[in-house]
Write an enzyme that holds these catalytic residues in place. Structure first.
Site, short mmCIF file in Angstrom:
data_model
loop_
_atom_site.label_atom_id
_atom_site.label_comp_id
_atom_site.label_asym_id
_atom_site.label_seq_id
_atom_site.Cartn_x
_atom_site.Cartn_y
_atom_site.Cartn_z
N GLY A 78 2.96 -3.98 9.15
CA GLY A 78 4.04 -3.86 10.12
C GLY A 78 4.79 -5.17 10.25
N TYR A 81 -1.69 2.90 -1.39
CA TYR A 81 -0.61 1.95 -1.13
C TYR A 81 -0.80 1.07 0.09
CZ TYR A 81 4.05 0.29 0.21
OH TYR A 81 5.11 -0.50 0.59
N CYS A 118 0.67 0.44 11.30
CA CYS A 118 0.56 -0.74 12.15
C CYS A 118 -0.76 -1.41 11.82
CB CYS A 118 0.59 -0.37 13.64
SG CYS A 118 2.17 0.33 14.20
N ASN A 176 -3.06 1.78 16.37
CA ASN A 176 -2.60 2.10 15.02
C ASN A 176 -2.73 3.61 14.84
OD1 ASN A 176 -4.05 1.75 11.71
ND2 ASN A 176 -1.95 2.24 12.26
N GLY A 177 -1.63 4.27 14.57
CA GLY A 177 -1.66 5.71 14.39
C GLY A 177 -0.50 6.38 15.10
#
Length: 486
Positions: free
Chosen positions: A42, A258, A16, A117-118
């Protein structure tokens, strides 16, 4: 029927992205621009919450930032000098509007908005206990447990309640929290997920990646340290708290491979330069005689440049990617579904025919993309197709905010490298070694004890306990035992 693009289906899903502005004019407009820059993290949904000094305002929607937050009336409905936003790909919780962040609740201390985020690896256990104590959940997102833990904490101040909540959760989190007292940005004690701080005039800005600062014209200040809470009060004071004491950082290594955009900076290192170094190390470890080095676009491009420069083999664009296909397209039958693959990638036949080529990609997940790419190269007349991967084999699932398939669906879990080579029908297949990956990141090698990064997707060495996963394993074992007894 609409279905997911097969190329998208065979990639590790970006976690995210979060972005926050404190004390900035037209804060929500700045957040919308920042979220555009983080869209790669996202693409499922987006949301923004603002605070105007008296009230909180929220707009959340399914889909991309563009189309949802590029209209004046939407931004005008999000007034105030503080705002935070989120772009989502679900890792925990169903795909629905109720799980779109920022999540917001009215607590005894006032409004509380959080963008995360996570992934919280003990969220299910904590959730069960909270429900037993009377909490009522409005979403299926793991993030909501943070709100309930804050709401039920017996500590007096909001900051202490928040710290109390963080000390009860496990896993990975970078958070931006908005309250009537100000904005809080924090990372988990291992710093698994990224978070950086910048300045735009008098405004303080937080984001998942530095590229978002470039887009809004902000200056990068520094990374938020693992286990650090940075508080920006409404009058502009900035304070740092470190409630976890001394920590040993284990940031996600796949950010370099990535996830992050190549024009971002991580820990003072250019992501683009690191990916070129990974490609160069891949060429040193796994040379091959070929006519061209060809990237699988777009994520394989920097590593392919590095491979070509190190090996002396010319870099060429042998696969052309269409940038105008969405994430879905109509597929009424198997034949059209097969043809639909070429909507996104197509072989440059005039270049490839009769040539020995080296394909460079960032990873192999299920293997279906690699199989289709190799087949495409052979249909275009390639004499030999060799594949080189700019990461070690992905053998393990991630439980820290990356939506990886179940371990049994990972090709590297089921097959060794030789078996994977046969599966994708390549003339040869090789991966960078784990020590080679660390070397490209500037380390001598991977440390045997307390490694420098979280690399669990490659090694299975998870840096935290996985309470929910352990509970699932125990439950499955008990169910199997019960079946045998019966």
């Amino acid at each position: 029927m609409f279905t997911t693009n097969p190329f998208d289906d065979d990639k590790l899903r970006e976690e995210c992205g979060i972005f926050g502005v404190s004390r900035g004019e037209t804060a929500s407009a700045i957040v919308a621009l920042g979220l555009h820059a983080l869209q790669h993290r996202g693409q499922e949904a987006a949301g923004i919450t603002s605070w105007d000094g008296h009230d909180f305002h929220t707009h959340r929607a399914m889909g991309h930032v563009a189309g949802n937050f590029d209209r004046d009336e939407v931004i005008r409905a999000l007034p105030g000098e503080s705002a935070c936003g989120h772009v989502r790909y679900s890792t925990t919780g169903e795909t629905s509007l109720r799980n779109v962040q920022p999540l917001y609740a009215e607590l005894n201390s006032g409004g509380f908005a959080v963008a995360h985020n996570g992934n919280i690896s003990n969220a299910m256990k904590v959730r069960r206990e909270l429900i037993r104590r009377g909490s009522i959940f409005q979403s299926t997102s793991d993030t909501e447990v943070i709100i309930h833990l804050v709401a039920t904490s017996s500590y007096r101040t909001l900051l202490d309640k928040f710290i109390d909540a963080l000390k009860q959760i496990e896993g990975a989190y970078s958070l931006i929290v908005m309250t009537p007292e100000g904005m809080i940005a924090c990372r988990d004690p291992l710093g698994i997920r990224p978070l950086v701080m910048g300045k735009l005039g008098d405004a303080t800005i937080f984001a998942s990646e530095t590229v978002a600062f470039d887009v809004v014209g902000a200056d990068y200040v520094r990374s938020i340290d693992p286990g650090e809470l940075v508080i920006v009060t409404n009058d502009g004071q900035i304070r740092s708290h470190r409630p976890f004491g001394e920590t040993h950082a284990r940031p996600c290594i796949f950010e370099h491979v990535y996830f992050s955009r190549p024009d971002s900076i991580i820990d003072n290192s250019s992501v683009y330069s690191v990916r070129k170094a990974i490609g160069a190390q891949l060429a040193i470890e796994n040379p091959v005689e070929a006519d061209y080095v060809i990237p699988v676009p777009d994520s394989g491009v920097p590593a392919a440049i590095g491979y070509a420069q190190e090996s002396g083999i010319p870099f060429e664009l042998g696969i052309i990617r269409s940038h105008y296909i969405g994430r879905t397209f109509i597929q009424p039958g198997d034949k059209v579904r097969h043809l639909g693959v070429k909507l996104k990638h197509n072989a440059n036949r005039a270049l490839i025919e009769g040539k020995r080529i080296v394909l460079i990609d960032d990873s192999i997940v299920r293997g279906t993309t690699s199989l289709k790419i190799v087949q495409m190269m052979r249909e275009a007349g390639a004499a030999e197709v060799h594949m080189r991967i700019a990461s070690p084999p992905t053998k393990h699932s991630c439980f820290y905010g990356v939506d990886t398939p179940e371990r049994t669906k990972l090709l590297a879990h089921k097959l060794d490298v030789g078996g994977m080579q046969d599966f994708i029908h390549a003339d040869s297949l090789a991966f960078i070694s784990i020590d080679g990956l660390y070397k490209a990141l500037g380390e001598a090698k991977r440390a045997d004890i307390r490694p420098q990064y979280c690399d669990a997707c490659f090694t299975g060495d998870y840096p935290t306990t996985l309470t929910d996963q352990d509970d699932v394993v125990v439950t499955n074992q008990l169910e199997l035992l019960a079946e045998r007894v019966v």
